[in-house]
Design a protein around this motif. Structure first.
Motif, PDB file in Angstrom:
ATOM      1  N   ARG A  12       0.706  -1.201   0.154  1.00 14.54           N
ATOM      2  CA  ARG A  12       0.085   0.008   0.057  1.00 14.54           C
ATOM      3  C   ARG A  12       0.657   1.165  -0.063  1.00 14.54           C
ATOM      4  O   ARG A  12       1.802   1.201   0.396  1.00 14.54           O
ATOM      5  CB  ARG A  12      -0.989   0.098   1.327  1.00 14.54           C
ATOM      6  N   LEU A  13       0.377   2.434  -0.335  1.00 10.38           N
ATOM      7  CA  LEU A  13       0.928   3.576  -0.207  1.00 10.38           C
ATOM      8  C   LEU A  13       0.734   4.113   1.127  1.00 10.38           C
ATOM      9  O   LEU A  13      -0.204   3.664   1.642  1.00 10.38           O
ATOM     10  CB  LEU A  13       0.315   4.608  -1.216  1.00 10.38           C
ATOM     11  N   ASP A  14       1.795   4.749   1.309  1.00  8.65           N
ATOM     12  CA  ASP A  14       1.744   5.529   2.889  1.00  8.65           C
ATOM     13  C   ASP A  14       0.757   6.406   2.875  1.00  8.65           C
ATOM     14  O   ASP A  14       0.328   7.033   2.002  1.00  8.65           O
ATOM     15  CB  ASP A  14       3.151   6.002   3.609  1.00  8.65           C
ATOM     16  N   ASN A  15       0.536   7.065   4.288  1.00  4.33           N
ATOM     17  CA  ASN A  15      -0.646   7.990   4.365  1.00  4.33           C
ATOM     18  C   ASN A  15      -0.693   9.239   3.409  1.00  4.33           C
ATOM     19  O   ASN A  15      -1.307   9.668   2.851  1.00  4.33           O
ATOM     20  CB  ASN A  15      -0.797   8.260   5.913  1.00  4.33           C
ATOM     21  N   GLU A 305      -0.608  15.387  16.792  1.00  2.00           N
ATOM     22  CA  GLU A 305      -1.980  16.075  16.475  1.00  2.00           C
ATOM     23  C   GLU A 305      -2.071  15.927  14.877  1.00  2.00           C
ATOM     24  O   GLU A 305      -3.215  15.590  14.321  1.00  2.00           O
ATOM     25  CB  GLU A 305      -2.118  17.315  16.863  1.00  2.00           C
ATOM     26  N   CYS A 306      -1.074  16.207  14.152  1.00  2.00           N
ATOM     27  CA  CYS A 306      -1.004  16.296  12.817  1.00  2.00           C
ATOM     28  C   CYS A 306      -1.115  14.994  12.329  1.00  2.00           C
ATOM     29  O   CYS A 306      -1.834  14.821  11.327  1.00  2.00           O
ATOM     30  CB  CYS A 306       0.350  16.910  11.953  1.00  2.00           C
ATOM     31  N   ILE A 307      -0.488  13.939  12.558  1.00  2.00           N
ATOM     32  CA  ILE A 307      -0.530  12.493  12.165  1.00  2.00           C
ATOM     33  C   ILE A 307      -2.140  12.263  12.521  1.00  2.00           C
ATOM     34  O   ILE A 307      -2.670  11.355  11.631  1.00  2.00           O
ATOM     35  CB  ILE A 307       0.545  11.669  12.951  1.00  2.00           C
ATOM     36  N   SER A 308      -2.341  12.348  13.744  1.00  2.00           N
ATOM     37  CA  SER A 308      -3.716  11.919  14.026  1.00  2.00           C
ATOM     38  C   SER A 308      -4.807  12.495  12.982  1.00  2.00           C
ATOM     39  O   SER A 308      -5.824  11.755  12.659  1.00  2.00           O
ATOM     40  CB  SER A 308      -4.224  12.420  15.659  1.00  2.00           C
ATOM     41  N   TYR A 309      -4.679  13.527  12.692  1.00  2.00           N
ATOM     42  CA  TYR A 309      -5.487  14.412  11.794  1.00  2.00           C
ATOM     43  C   TYR A 309      -5.461  13.636  10.550  1.00  2.00           C
ATOM     44  O   TYR A 309      -6.729  13.378   9.871  1.00  2.00           O
ATOM     45  CB  TYR A 309      -5.443  15.899  11.318  1.00  2.00           C
ATOM     46  N   ASN A 310      -4.418  13.368   9.923  1.00  2.00           N
ATOM     47  CA  ASN A 310      -4.211  12.861   8.752  1.00  2.00           C
ATOM     48  C   ASN A 310      -4.696  11.347   8.523  1.00  2.00           C
ATOM     49  O   ASN A 310      -5.461  10.917   7.590  1.00  2.00           O
ATOM     50  CB  ASN A 310      -2.921  12.857   8.081  1.00  2.00           C
ATOM     51  N   VAL A 311      -4.380  10.586   9.604  1.00  2.00           N
ATOM     52  CA  VAL A 311      -4.564   9.076   9.496  1.00  2.00           C
ATOM     53  C   VAL A 311      -6.085   8.832   9.865  1.00  2.00           C
ATOM     54  O   VAL A 311      -6.785   7.901   9.528  1.00  2.00           O
ATOM     55  CB  VAL A 311      -3.657   8.532  10.546  1.00  2.00           C
ATOM     56  N   ASN A 313      -8.739  10.597   9.044  1.00  2.00           N
ATOM     57  CA  ASN A 313      -9.410  10.530   7.770  1.00  2.00           C
ATOM     58  C   ASN A 313      -9.162   9.265   7.104  1.00  2.00           C
ATOM     59  O   ASN A 313     -10.408   8.869   6.197  1.00  2.00           O
ATOM     60  CB  ASN A 313      -9.214  11.883   6.821  1.00  2.00           C
ATOM     61  N   GLU A 314      -8.287   8.794   7.001  1.00  2.00           N
ATOM     62  CA  GLU A 314      -7.966   7.519   6.173  1.00  2.00           C
ATOM     63  C   GLU A 314      -8.723   6.439   6.821  1.00  2.00           C
ATOM     64  O   GLU A 314      -9.209   5.379   6.111  1.00  2.00           O
ATOM     65  CB  GLU A 314      -6.578   7.276   6.046  1.00  2.00           C
ATOM     66  N   LYS A 315      -8.797   6.390   8.014  1.00  2.00           N
ATOM     67  CA  LYS A 315      -9.616   5.267   8.835  1.00  2.00           C
ATOM     68  C   LYS A 315     -11.044   5.250   8.765  1.00  2.00           C
ATOM     69  O   LYS A 315     -11.828   4.276   9.133  1.00  2.00           O
ATOM     70  CB  LYS A 315      -8.955   5.007  10.292  1.00  2.00           C
TER      71      LYS A 315
END
Length: 487
Positions: A12-15, A305-311, A313-315
């Motif tokens: 898979r591609l990363d986030n 928090e930035c990682i939490s925001y981005n991931v 959405n993906e989840k």
């Protein structure tokens, strides 16, 4: 007896990588370059040999991009990439059909080795490691040393080229904000012809700029960021108040904060800027504001928090099961909203470290990020030895911002040398090949067909070959469904 089905590796591609295939095209390539300039002319046959010898030990880069039902994914590419002499402008769109479906290209020009990579594949650190391995292997061959022991040491992907999605690994379900989409001040100017770019390298003594930064009590990145914001304010806004902020898009390497060794993308972007409400501000005050802003934003808690925001959405389940064709349309709108929130990009990859036997044979490194009409100017910095190289890439025919920026550094006592392909600034212009320019009208003429990366693997020939492989049992249809339908 039925032959055992062959299974190509895939992942898979990363986030972060998921956005790049959606937005990339000939007018906005999403390609960046890192180059190594040696002290002797490049021998192309040895460079080709070096690439072929190290690539089997670097599975992360031996892939092609495929389109699934819900997401893009990487699939093993068993072809052999070809080294070519540089003949065109840097950071062009990587057409997967004319590049043997690799997402990187290796070129050379005089004493320089160029590595250009599509950003979905890796970030600056991954590209730097790739280029260092390639360059060191080339230098071994150029000396007539087979270097078998060195090659064996390089054949340890678990140590040198470990790949994981570190965004998912370090994700925590914590409260988070969202990125600002407030429009920032946008740079305007007279555009160069389609597909061309102005490249300007500014060479400075690392000791000098460190001394200046020490006097201000800030890091080099803070100083460069403030100098860019100051130069934009002075040159474009004439030092007056304005109703839109000047904002820099600043990529941050997350590996040092979270202890990751991944060679996939693992960075976050933070917005650093200022809204000039009154004229008359001096540089020292602006630098203090930028410094405190970076201290507040480049913090592990804020980055989590930035990682939490981005991931997060993906989840979301309803986004995961949404077909890619719909995701792509939504992602383009989101990218457009986020893209207008900054004025330009500044990326400092820091010092490039090379092993002792090769240091004296490498003169310097350059980093260039591809530009477009939507992202017209980008600035990068990298250090090697006692030299810092600051590079501007621009689609403008003028260089007012670069002039103002150099004037600011000169005022602070930093000596500069300039090189590039711009005749009005750079004294030396032969570091890039002479290229015949084809003028294109601004309106209408640029509507040439942009072969999007999303089209990879959708030709009739590819479908026919795949059908034959399924019927012959040489491809595992269960594995193929898994990779194409992963959510």
């Amino acid at each position: 007896m039925k032959s055992k089905a062959t299974v190509k590796k895939w992942r898979r591609l990363d986030n972060t990588a998921k956005i790049f295939p959606v937005i990339a095209n000939e007018s906005m390539s999403q390609v960046f370059r890192i180059s190594a300039t040696l002290k002797e002319e490049i021998r192309p046959e040895l460079l080709q040999q070096a690439l072929e010898e190290i690539l089997p030990h670097m599975d992360h880069f031996r892939v092609r991009l495929r389109r699934g039902l819900f997401w893009y994914y990487f699939e093993e590419n068993t072809r052999t990439p070809v080294v070519q002499k540089e003949k065109r402008y840097p950071c062009r769109y990587i057409d997967p059909y004319s590049n043997r479906q690799f997402l990187f290209r290796v070129t050379y020009y005089e004493r320089r080795i160029n590595l250009e990579i599509f950003h979905a594949l890796t970030d600056g650190l991954g590209a730097a490691n790739f280029l260092k391995k390639l360059t060191c292997r080339y230098l071994h061959l150029a000396k007539g040393d087979a270097g078998e022991q060195v090659l064996k040491e390089e054949a340890q992907p678990s140590r040198n080229f470990f790949v994981e999605d570190s965004y998912l690994k370090n994700y925590r379900d914590i409260p988070h904000g969202s990125y600002s989409s407030r429009p920032a001040f946008r740079l305007e100017g007279n555009y160069l012809p389609f597909g061309t770019a102005q490249i300007l390298h500014i060479y400075t003594d690392l000791g000098e700029i460190k001394q200046v930064c020490h006097g201000y009590g800030v890091s080099i990145t803070k100083y460069l960021a403030a100098a860019l914001i100051w130069s934009i304010w002075q040159e474009y806004l004439e030092g007056e108040a304005w109703d839109q902020p000047v904002v820099l898009n600043l990529p941050i390497n997350l590996r040092a904060f979270f202890g990751s060794d991944t060679m996939a993308n693992f960075f976050a972007v933070t917005m650093i800027g200022y809204l000039f409400r009154e004229p008359g501000m001096d540089f020292a005050r602006l630098l203090g504001i930028v410094s405190r802003q970076m201290d507040r934003k480049i913090d592990k808690q804020h980055l989590e928090e930035c990682i939490s925001y981005n991931v997060s959405n993906e989840k979301k389940w309803y986004l995961r099961v949404t077909p890619l064709v719909i995701k792509s349309a939504v992602l383009r709108v989101i990218f457009w909203l986020k893209d207008r929130a900054y004025t330009m990009t500044l990326s400092n990859i820091g010092p490039v470290q090379v092993e002792e036997p090769y240091r004296d044979q490498i003169e310097r490194f350059h980093v260039i990020i591809g530009v477009s009409r939507r992202q017209p100017v980008k600035c990068t910095a990298c250090a090697y030895g006692r030299e810092l190289v600051i590079t501007f890439a621009s689609v403008f025919s003028d260089n007012h911002l670069q002039h103002r920026f150099m004037e600011k550094l000169h005022e602070d006592g930093i000596s500069l040398k300039v090189e590039g392909n711009d005749p009005s600034v750079a004294r030396k212009r032969d570091m890039y090949p002479r290229i015949r320019r084809v003028l294109v009208r601004r309106k209408g003429g640029e509507a040439k067909a942009s072969r999007m990366v999303k089209q990879v693997g959708k030709t009739g020939g590819t479908i026919a070959r795949g059908t034959r492989e399924y019927l012959a049992g040489s491809r595992d249809w269960k594995e193929e469904l898994k990779r194409r339908l992963h959510v």
